[in-house]
Design an enzyme around this catalytic site. Structure first.
Site, mmCIF file in Angstrom:
data_model
loop_
_atom_site.group_PDB
_atom_site.id
_atom_site.type_symbol
_atom_site.label_atom_id
_atom_site.label_comp_id
_atom_site.label_asym_id
_atom_site.label_seq_id
_atom_site.Cartn_x
_atom_site.Cartn_y
_atom_site.Cartn_z
ATOM 1 N N ASP A 3 29.696 81.942 -2.450
ATOM 2 C CA ASP A 3 30.590 81.444 -1.384
ATOM 3 C C ASP A 3 30.982 82.476 -0.326
ATOM 4 O O ASP A 3 31.312 83.615 -0.657
ATOM 5 C CB ASP A 3 31.928 80.977 -1.967
ATOM 6 C CG ASP A 3 31.790 80.128 -3.190
ATOM 7 O OD1 ASP A 3 30.661 79.793 -3.562
ATOM 8 O OD2 ASP A 3 32.830 79.823 -3.778
ATOM 9 N N GLU A 182 36.046 72.115 -5.241
ATOM 10 C CA GLU A 182 36.110 73.567 -5.029
ATOM 11 C C GLU A 182 36.256 73.867 -3.533
ATOM 12 O O GLU A 182 35.988 73.025 -2.676
ATOM 13 C CB GLU A 182 34.827 74.233 -5.550
ATOM 14 C CG GLU A 182 34.567 74.004 -7.030
ATOM 15 C CD GLU A 182 33.328 74.736 -7.556
ATOM 16 O OE1 GLU A 182 33.422 75.336 -8.632
ATOM 17 O OE2 GLU A 182 32.270 74.701 -6.917
#
Ligand code: FRU
Length: 460
Positions: A3, A182
């Site tokens: 990420d 998420e």
């Protein structure tokens, strides 16, 4: 990398932190890597910003500029709000192994101190409790944290980044729930002079073409509750390889998005060597009203334009249904941009191939009204059973003209159809570069426009 984290703009510099394990090319104890850019294309790699400590590894989170020194770390301190993930047995057993913590930098991200009072938001008994995205909510003069909590979003608020109050929960009976939620993001965007709030929520698995993907909601936020305008599930990108994307903070009303160009279904198996994982190109987000319904539109940032060198451009009516553009395409290595438009919609196949017969097909299916990327024969696909697939995305626009804009690299394609209304990002692994470009259209008497640009390898 996985990420993107802590994206914040300050003093002419865009900071990107990212999930990073320096000890190998598969996922491991997470650090925050750091890179910076002034133009969103030329990146400089910096020292690792955050290392794991006794509270755990450093999972995803965000960063803000604390202009008014609300936290007491200094005026204009860069403050990172992230998840500590503790793998120690006793924490793992209780399932309370994720909590939110702070770190700050007084030298524009070069060096970091962890806050001594960590964690600032302890775990209330939720196993998946992570990825805080913090923004300043001007109307209420407070910080708002958007947090992924199992398959819900929980909003918190704080006057000082240290003391957090739970405001509300969002997501029961709304949105896609095929997996855990998420990396959320919440930000305002204007449409026709009216402000709306956009909530991005990544989900894994449960994406429209399997595995990881990012859904979004458009609605109102009053500092406590987020209320969506419609119940339909919308995706920021229908491809399989744009995950955990969020926007830069401190960029005013401009919203610039960047995602991780991968999917947890195979992120640890993709056949790369010295590195694993990359980001999408930065995309500017805008809101567009389509028949009374609001959608996000994403397009490569305008900073990209001066880097493009036009190689070929033609608008014509071709009697044949196949155009071979390989001559123009062959000398190109690295990133290229390709625009294809059909005056009246019809079937379209953009075929990239190599001498080994490996190919990637990107196109539009008129009967199904779908865009697609077919990577079934794109080269190495056997490392994961679901990788060889044809991915589809609904066309949202209803104009007669079809417009496809592609950013192609040696192992990735980013498709922006209809000015970014339908977006697809896919990765692929040919054994030798795809160097032949053919375009097929049906029926054949369709007027077509094709433009091709290169970006020198040295340019990025
Ligand atoms: C999303 C994610 C986050 C987490 C991080 C760990 O890809 O699973 O939820 O913070 O990756 O690396």
């Amino acid at each position: 990398m996985n990420d993107p984290n802590g994206m914040v703009y300050y003093n002419g510099v865009y900071h990107l932190f990212y999930q990073y394990y320096p000890g190998g090319t598969t996922w491991g104890p997470m650090h925050w890597g750091h890179a910076t850019t002034r133009d969103l294309f030329h990146w400089e790699e910096k020292a690792i910003a955050l290392y794991p400590d006794s509270l755990g590894a450093i999972f995803s989170g965000s960063a803000v500029i604390d202009k008014d020194n609300t936290a007491g770390f200094g005026k204009n301190a860069m403050v990172a709000i992230f998840t500590h993930h503790n793998q120690k047995m006793e924490d793992a057993k209780t399932g309370r192994h994720q909590y939110q913590s702070l770190a700050y930098s007084n030298d524009e991200g070069a060096t970091w101190q962890k806050y001594k009072g960590n964690p600032v938001l302890p775990n209330p008994g939720i196993t998946d409790f992570r990825d805080p995205k913090v923004m300043w909510y001007e109307a209420g003069k407070k910080w708002v944290m958007t947090l992924a909590t199992k398959d819900r979003i929980t909003f918190y608020s704080s006057p000082n980044l240290k003391d957090w109050k739970r405001e509300s929960e969002f997501g029961a009976n709304l949105g896609a729930h095929g997996g855990v939620w998420e990396c959320p993001d919440l930000f305002p965007l204007k449409s026709n002079g009216k402000t709306f709030w956009v909530l991005l929520v990544s989900i894994n698995p449960g994406g429209p073409n399997k595995g990881s993907a990012t859904q979004y909601f458009i609605g109102n936020f009053d500092g406590k509750n987020f209320v969506p305008k419609s119940k339909a599930v919308k995706w920021i990108d229908y491809g399989t390889d744009n995950y955990a994307g969020v926007t830069w903070s401190n960029t005013g009303s401009r919203k610039i998005f960047l995602g991780w160009m991968n999917n947890w279904q195979y992120a640890n198996q993709v056949p790369t060597k010295a590195w694993r994982g990359a980001t999408t190109i930065p995309r500017e987000l805008t809101l567009i009203d389509k028949n009374g319904d609001l959608f996000l539109q994403s397009l490569p940032v305008k900073e990209f334009n001066p880097l493009l060198k036009l190689v070929y451009s033609k608008k014509f009516l071709s009697a044949s249904n196949e155009l071979d553009l390989s001559v123009n395409f062959k000398p190109l290595k690295g990133k290229v941009k390709l625009n294809v438009s059909l005056e009246n919609k019809g079937d379209l196949n953009i075929i990239l191939s190599n001498s080994k017969g490996q190919k990637l097909v990107i196109g539009y299916d008129e009967k199904k009204n779908n865009y697609f990327i077919d990577r079934r024969q794109s080269g190495e696909t056997g490392f994961e059973k679901g990788f060889a697939a044809k991915h589809v995305a609904p066309r949202i626009a209803n104009t007669t003209q079809l417009k496809l804009s592609l950013i192609l690299d040696e192992a990735s394609v980013e498709l922006f159809a209809d000015d970014g209304l339908t977006v697809m990002t896919d990765i692929f692994f040919p054994e030798t570069p795809l160097e032949t470009l053919k375009i097929q259209k049906k029926p054949k008497n369709k007027s077509i426009g094709v433009s091709l640009w290169s970006i020198d390898k040295d340019e990025h």
